[in-house]
Design a protein around this motif. Sequence first.
Motif, PDB file in Angstrom:
ATOM      1  N   ALA A  75       0.846  -1.189   0.000  1.00 49.49           N
ATOM      2  CA  ALA A  75       0.000   0.000   0.000  1.00 49.49           C
ATOM      3  C   ALA A  75       0.879   1.236   0.000  1.00 49.49           C
ATOM      4  CB  ALA A  75      -0.911  -0.003   1.224  1.00 49.49           C
ATOM      5  N   ALA A  76       0.508   2.246  -0.796  1.00 47.12           N
ATOM      6  CA  ALA A  76       1.341   3.435  -0.914  1.00 47.12           C
ATOM      7  C   ALA A  76       0.481   4.683  -1.100  1.00 47.12           C
ATOM      8  CB  ALA A  76       2.300   3.291  -2.096  1.00 47.12           C
ATOM      9  N   ARG A  77       0.970   5.772  -0.526  1.00 52.34           N
ATOM     10  CA  ARG A  77       0.297   7.060  -0.705  1.00 52.34           C
ATOM     11  C   ARG A  77       0.426   7.549  -2.134  1.00 52.34           C
ATOM     12  NH1 ARG A  77       2.581  11.894  -0.553  1.00 52.34           N
ATOM     13  NH2 ARG A  77       4.456  11.113   0.487  1.00 52.34           N
ATOM     14  N   ALA A  78       1.568   7.274  -2.772  1.00 56.45           N
ATOM     15  CA  ALA A  78       1.801   7.671  -4.161  1.00 56.45           C
ATOM     16  C   ALA A  78       2.571   6.564  -4.858  1.00 56.45           C
ATOM     17  CB  ALA A  78       2.585   8.983  -4.231  1.00 56.45           C
ATOM     18  N   VAL A  79       2.257   6.331  -6.124  1.00 56.32           N
ATOM     19  CA  VAL A  79       2.936   5.318  -6.935  1.00 56.32           C
ATOM     20  C   VAL A  79       3.494   6.000  -8.180  1.00 56.32           C
ATOM     21  CG1 VAL A  79       2.688   3.156  -8.227  1.00 56.32           C
ATOM     22  CG2 VAL A  79       1.389   3.507  -6.118  1.00 56.32           C
ATOM     23  N   ILE A  80       4.759   5.718  -8.485  1.00 59.87           N
ATOM     24  CA  ILE A  80       5.411   6.279  -9.679  1.00 59.87           C
ATOM     25  C   ILE A  80       5.868   5.116 -10.554  1.00 59.87           C
ATOM     26  CG2 ILE A  80       7.232   7.780 -10.566  1.00 59.87           C
ATOM     27  CD1 ILE A  80       7.326   9.159  -7.863  1.00 59.87           C
ATOM     28  N   ASP A  81       5.382   5.077 -11.783  1.00 61.82           N
ATOM     29  CA  ASP A  81       5.701   4.008 -12.729  1.00 61.82           C
ATOM     30  C   ASP A  81       6.900   4.421 -13.577  1.00 61.82           C
ATOM     31  OD1 ASP A  81       5.749   1.950 -14.545  1.00 61.82           O
ATOM     32  OD2 ASP A  81       3.669   2.160 -15.199  1.00 61.82           O
ATOM     33  N   CYS A  82       8.032   3.756 -13.362  1.00 59.34           N
ATOM     34  CA  CYS A  82       9.266   4.058 -14.094  1.00 59.34           C
ATOM     35  C   CYS A  82       9.722   2.862 -14.920  1.00 59.34           C
ATOM     36  CB  CYS A  82      10.373   4.459 -13.125  1.00 59.34           C
ATOM     37  SG  CYS A  82      10.066   5.954 -12.196  1.00 59.34           S
ATOM     38  N   ARG A  83       8.790   2.046 -15.336  1.00 55.83           N
ATOM     39  CA  ARG A  83       9.160   0.875 -16.130  1.00 55.83           C
ATOM     40  C   ARG A  83       9.560   1.290 -17.546  1.00 55.83           C
ATOM     41  NH1 ARG A  83       4.006  -2.808 -14.975  1.00 55.83           N
ATOM     42  NH2 ARG A  83       3.054  -0.741 -15.227  1.00 55.83           N
ATOM     43  N   ASP A  84       9.984   0.323 -18.349  1.00 56.70           N
ATOM     44  CA  ASP A  84      10.541   0.607 -19.668  1.00 56.70           C
ATOM     45  C   ASP A  84       9.515   1.221 -20.620  1.00 56.70           C
ATOM     46  OD1 ASP A  84      12.967  -0.421 -18.862  1.00 56.70           O
ATOM     47  OD2 ASP A  84      12.605  -2.407 -19.698  1.00 56.70           O
ATOM     48  N   PHE A  85      10.043   1.873 -21.641  1.00 58.22           N
ATOM     49  CA  PHE A  85       9.227   2.416 -22.729  1.00 58.22           C
ATOM     50  C   PHE A  85       8.394   1.311 -23.371  1.00 58.22           C
ATOM     51  CE2 PHE A  85       8.811   3.022 -27.340  1.00 58.22           C
ATOM     52  CZ  PHE A  85       8.092   4.208 -27.382  1.00 58.22           C
ATOM     53  N   VAL A  86       7.173   1.654 -23.745  1.00 59.14           N
ATOM     54  CA  VAL A  86       6.273   0.710 -24.403  1.00 59.14           C
ATOM     55  C   VAL A  86       6.066   1.143 -25.856  1.00 59.14           C
ATOM     56  CG1 VAL A  86       3.969  -0.319 -24.389  1.00 59.14           C
ATOM     57  CG2 VAL A  86       5.076   0.286 -22.229  1.00 59.14           C
ATOM     58  N   PRO A  87       6.481   0.341 -26.841  1.00 61.46           N
ATOM     59  CA  PRO A  87       6.209   0.697 -28.242  1.00 61.46           C
ATOM     60  C   PRO A  87       4.722   0.944 -28.451  1.00 61.46           C
ATOM     61  CG  PRO A  87       7.726  -1.149 -28.123  1.00 61.46           C
ATOM     62  CD  PRO A  87       7.224  -0.918 -26.723  1.00 61.46           C
ATOM     63  N   SER A  88       4.400   1.956 -29.260  1.00 64.00           N
ATOM     64  CA  SER A  88       3.001   2.363 -29.372  1.00 64.00           C
ATOM     65  C   SER A  88       2.691   2.876 -30.771  1.00 64.00           C
ATOM     66  CB  SER A  88       2.705   3.469 -28.354  1.00 64.00           C
ATOM     67  OG  SER A  88       1.435   4.046 -28.588  1.00 64.00           O
ATOM     68  N   PRO A  89       1.534   2.517 -31.315  1.00 63.07           N
ATOM     69  CA  PRO A  89       1.118   3.081 -32.605  1.00 63.07           C
ATOM     70  C   PRO A  89       0.773   4.561 -32.509  1.00 63.07           C
ATOM     71  CG  PRO A  89      -0.650   1.758 -31.653  1.00 63.07           C
ATOM     72  CD  PRO A  89       0.556   1.535 -30.790  1.00 63.07           C
ATOM     73  N   HIS A  90       0.678   5.095 -31.295  1.00 65.03           N
ATOM     74  CA  HIS A  90       0.378   6.523 -31.125  1.00 65.03           C
ATOM     75  C   HIS A  90       1.616   7.390 -31.358  1.00 65.03           C
ATOM     76  CE1 HIS A  90      -3.608   5.603 -29.688  1.00 65.03           C
ATOM     77  NE2 HIS A  90      -3.119   4.831 -28.737  1.00 65.03           N
ATOM     78  N   LEU A  91       2.807   6.771 -31.412  1.00 65.03           N
ATOM     79  CA  LEU A  91       4.043   7.505 -31.653  1.00 65.03           C
ATOM     80  C   LEU A  91       4.664   7.020 -32.963  1.00 65.03           C
ATOM     81  CD1 LEU A  91       5.647   7.408 -28.080  1.00 65.03           C
ATOM     82  CD2 LEU A  91       4.249   9.224 -29.093  1.00 65.03           C
ATOM     83  N   SER A  92       5.446   7.890 -33.594  1.00 61.22           N
ATOM     84  CA  SER A  92       6.107   7.526 -34.847  1.00 61.22           C
ATOM     85  C   SER A  92       7.598   7.781 -34.735  1.00 61.22           C
ATOM     86  CB  SER A  92       5.520   8.325 -36.012  1.00 61.22           C
ATOM     87  OG  SER A  92       5.671   9.720 -35.797  1.00 61.22           O
ATOM     88  N   GLY A  93       8.358   7.154 -35.636  1.00 64.39           N
ATOM     89  CA  GLY A  93       9.797   7.359 -35.646  1.00 64.39           C
ATOM     90  C   GLY A  93      10.564   6.154 -36.124  1.00 64.39           C
TER      91      GLY A  93
END
Length: 397
Positions: free
Chosen positions: A134-152
């Motif tokens: 249980a946590a007051r705040a959670v920060i997600d710092c996991r790896d980048f996720v490839p996404s069709p919403h981004l290009s390059g």
Amino acid sequence: MSGRMTDVAIVGGGLAGGLIALALHRAHPELRLQLIERGPVLGGNHRWSWFSSDLSPEGEALLAPFRKVDWDNGYDVAFPARRRTLAAGYRSLASADFDSGLKRLLPPDTIRLDAPVATLDAGGVTLESGERIAARAVIDCRDFVPSPHLSGGWQVFMGRHLKLGEAHGISRPVIMDAKVEQLAPAGNGAAYRFVYILPLAAQEIFVEDTYYADGSALDRGLLSARLDQYAASHGWSEGVPAGIETGVLPVITGGDFTAYLASVGTPGVALAGARGGFSHPLTSYTLPIAVENALAIAAQGDLAGTEMARFCKQRAQAHWRKTGIYRALGRMLFQAAKPERRVDIFERFYGLPEGLVERFYACHSTLPDRLRILIGKPPVSIPRAIRALAGKGKPLA
């Protein structure tokens, strides 16, 4: 564990997560933190490098306790028609030193290794073991996720740490040796290729073969053979490998950033690191941005989870807006330059004023910098440049 609620749970013990944990602990030693990493070590298997001009005094202080390699005599770049030595100092931090540094600097009960996460939400983290944090705040710092919403495109690389039998004679880093043959890695279409060299000690050297490629395939055998060839050409073929690093990083040239954040985010959970969009879109450098972000989050360490999530999202959106020039250059590289002439983009860039180059890598380009980058004789045809700047690019999926 005492059963007391965690103040901040940080999921992902890579560069971003580790620095956030350290910055929070330094600024708020009373906070109960949990740095949760699915693997057996913090930082994975990486080497992060940056220029001495990239960090603020506060950022320098955050990294000061880590063992790293420093060069204060400048660095070199080499292209078919240009060679240049620039004056900025250079720094490099190996993940093994990051891991040992964090274990020394953070309270022992802060770090959770070999702890893969099943789910996370605004109220805490559930591990695959079934344990609930249980946590007051959670920060997600996991790896980048490839996404069709981004290009390059992709930055594909393999690096090798060699221990040599005699001194190599190289006194400063070579950030780009692009005089090598401009070959693409197998299955990845066109690419801009260069070799990156760090003289770690008199008889130790790190050599990395890097590609700005259309595809994300990593052909280990092919890249290893090309490293062998490069080492042999410099008389290093008898070197004993002391470590190897591979990676595939996104080079983001455009997209719908709001849709991307919505697709990878969790309501009430803050996003940071590469997954949260905190990287250099063109170079994929993360350390200066990770340091800035860690310090900013530490200054807001008393925020509740939903407020922390909103704060990080606002920072991510501001970072996306200010890095538009780098995404435009990425479109020039991947969409405007002829495949065999992508090297011309960087060769021209390294003819620009040195201060501009330094601010570029730190993501601090000024308006005059942006104008200077875009004006003058372009290394690509005007029609191709216009089409590239107006185009959407290939989805990063």
